[in-house]
Design an enzyme around this catalytic site. Structure first.
Site, PDB file in Angstrom:
ATOM      1  N   SER A   1       0.828  -1.204   0.000  1.00 18.93           N
ATOM      2  CA  SER A   1       0.000   0.000   0.000  1.00 18.93           C
ATOM      3  C   SER A   1       0.869   1.265   0.000  1.00 18.93           C
ATOM      4  CB  SER A   1      -0.957  -0.036   1.192  1.00 18.93           C
ATOM      5  OG  SER A   1      -1.892   1.011   1.123  1.00 18.93           O
TER       6      SER A   1
ATOM      7  N   ASP B   1      -0.451  -3.918  -4.087  1.00 18.39           N
ATOM      8  CA  ASP B   1      -1.568  -2.978  -4.185  1.00 18.39           C
ATOM      9  C   ASP B   1      -1.173  -1.579  -3.724  1.00 18.39           C
ATOM     10  OD1 ASP B   1      -4.167  -2.900  -5.234  1.00 18.39           O
ATOM     11  OD2 ASP B   1      -5.021  -2.665  -3.247  1.00 18.39           O
TER      12      ASP B   1
ATOM     13  N   HIS C   1      -8.199  -4.764  -0.466  1.00 18.75           N
ATOM     14  CA  HIS C   1      -6.857  -4.192  -0.380  1.00 18.75           C
ATOM     15  C   HIS C   1      -5.877  -5.182   0.259  1.00 18.75           C
ATOM     16  CE1 HIS C   1      -4.167  -0.861  -0.776  1.00 18.75           C
ATOM     17  NE2 HIS C   1      -4.112  -0.531   0.507  1.00 18.75           N
TER      18      HIS C   1
END
Length: 452
Positions: free
Chosen positions: A158, A182, A252
């Site tokens: 992330s 991601d 996510h």
């Protein structure tokens, strides 16, 4: 929490090591600290095969005095993302053990929780640059001690993916590899490449997308970008806000769990080059001629078989589908049918494979299929389970015809080719008559033609 069987090769280990005085643990902050905000402080927790259960905080200076840190080994940095609650990521111990199973390496968990743990996301975003500068200085010290930047791998989750990108950019793209799981989307969508992760940040950049329509970043940002289930909504994740926190984080977080599964060799996540997920599901992208003599790219730690080709191609999009649960892998077949119809029919295909009493089924319905005279149709059939050997096949073509006579469809040939298990035989059948909306079952025969 992941089930114990997920750990496979690394065995069962204790998730909570306790508070031994000789171990340094990841920062665990409470809600009060995240509410008032924290001042950035970056720690490096060292793990090796000799101390998998007991992290050692590595000083930014004089780190070579730590006997467990060996500058001749490759080094992997693991960089977490935004931590709004301040709790340690549940996957840290898993990835440490699984990385150690890949190679004898230095594993450095970057603990920037004091900086990422903040109810104000914008503050955490601002701290990504400062965290990157801190780690860059440490890597420069490593290089001064004789460490080759080729041997350094940054794995960022992330916001951590952009931290990795900033580090790579500060080092002129000389880092050996960056893996982005991601990469975060908010505050990074639509910005220039120098303000996010991009392929110039390392010699090789691979990216996995699982939540592009929410917390993840759309587009291509590596030499190879893997799009799980199209890169957005993941199977098994909640579809409504009534599911609470899971609704916001499930898609996510799936990037981490897919990568852990790939590291553990529990799942074989083969991906196919394609222009879009829709084209992939439509069966238009089941060839990997570009990568010969290697097969299609597989998500995971070792990308050496495909690296040279990917660097030559530039940026490559690859797609794959998963199940909702471990081991995530689907079993894929290419289905080629040649129809001999007098009347044009539109419909979807339901395919069932039988082995003894066991049956698996898939419905190929991502779009309506066109069946007309002397037309070859290629389909992608994906099953949630693997079944072998296949003893019988059932086929049904479902059309919108609910009244009037059922039209007959004649298949001059159907050929079913395993995609991942290339050593398995092709399955064929010739000259089949079936009625629309009615199932026909047959035994597969050896194919007269080659696989291609």
């Amino acid at each position: 929490m992941l089930p114990w069987r997920f750990l496979g090769l690394v065995g069962i280990f204790t998730l909570c090591r306790g508070q031994e005085s000789d171990c340094d643990n990841f920062s665990d902050l409470d809600f009060h600290e995240t509410f008032i905000g924290t001042k950035l402080y970056v720690r490096l927790l060292l793990y090796t095969r000799a101390n998998l259960e007991c992290g050692q905080e590595l000083p930014h200076h004089n780190f070579t005095k730590e006997p467990l840190f060996n500058i001749t080994r490759p080094t992997t940095f693991v960089i977490h993302g935004y931590r709004p609650t301040g709790a340690p990521p549940i996957w840290i111990n898993h990835i440490v053990h699984l990385l150690a199973a890949q190679d004898d390496m230095n594993i450095l968990v970057v603990d920037w929780n004091r900086g990422a743990a903040n109810l104000n996301y914008f503050t955490a975003v601002a701290n990504t640059r400062h965290t990157a500068a801190n780690i860059t200085g440490f890597i420069e010290s490593m290089e001064d001690k004789g460490v080759s930047l080729d041997s350094i791998h940054l794995i960022g989750v992330s916001l951590g993916a952009h931290v990795a990108g900033f580090i790579g950019a500060m080092l002129g793209g000389r880092i050996g590899r960056i893996t982005g799981l991601d990469p975060a989307g908010p505050m990074f969508a639509g910005v220039p490449p120098e303000e996010r992760l991009d392929p110039t940040d390392a010699q090789f950049v691979d990216v996995l997308h699982t939540d592009m329509n929410s917390f993840g970043l759309r587009g291509t940002h590596g030499h190879i970008d893997f799009y799980a289930n199209g890169g957005a909504d993941q199977p098994g994740c909640p579809k409504t806000i009534f599911s609470g926190k899971s609704y916001f984080v499930c898609d996510h977080q799936r990037s981490v769990f897919l990568y852990l599964c790939a590291l553990n060799h529990t799942c074989n996540l083969t991906a196919y080059p394609c222009s879009s997920y829709s084209d992939f599901l439509s069966g238009q992208c089941m060839q990997c001629e570009t990568f010969k003599p290697a097969s299609c790219p597989v998500l995971g730690y070792d990308m050496s078989k495909w690296r040279d080709t990917l660097l030559r191609l530039g940026q490559t999009r690859v797609y794959f589908s998963t199940t909702a649960e471990l081991p995530y892998s689907k079993t894929s077949y290419r289905v080629d049918m040649v129809t001999w119809n007098q009347y044009l029919r539109w419909g979807v295909v339901i395919l069932r494979l039988h082995s003894g009493r066991n049956v698996i089924e898939t419905r190929i319905d991502n779009k309506l299929l066109r069946f007309e005279q002397y037309t070859a149709t290629r389909l992608l059939a994906q099953f949630d389970e693997d079944l072998y050997p296949v003893q019988k096949i059932s086929l049904r073509i479902v059309t919108g015809n609910v009244i009037g006579p059922r039209y007959k469809l004649r298949l001059l040939r159907i050929r079913i080719s395993p995609l991942e298990q290339q050593d398995r035989p092709l399955m064929c059948r010739y000259d089949i008559i079936l009625e629309e909306n009615a199932e026909v079952t047959f035994k597969p025969l050896p194919c007269h033609e080659s696989r291609h």
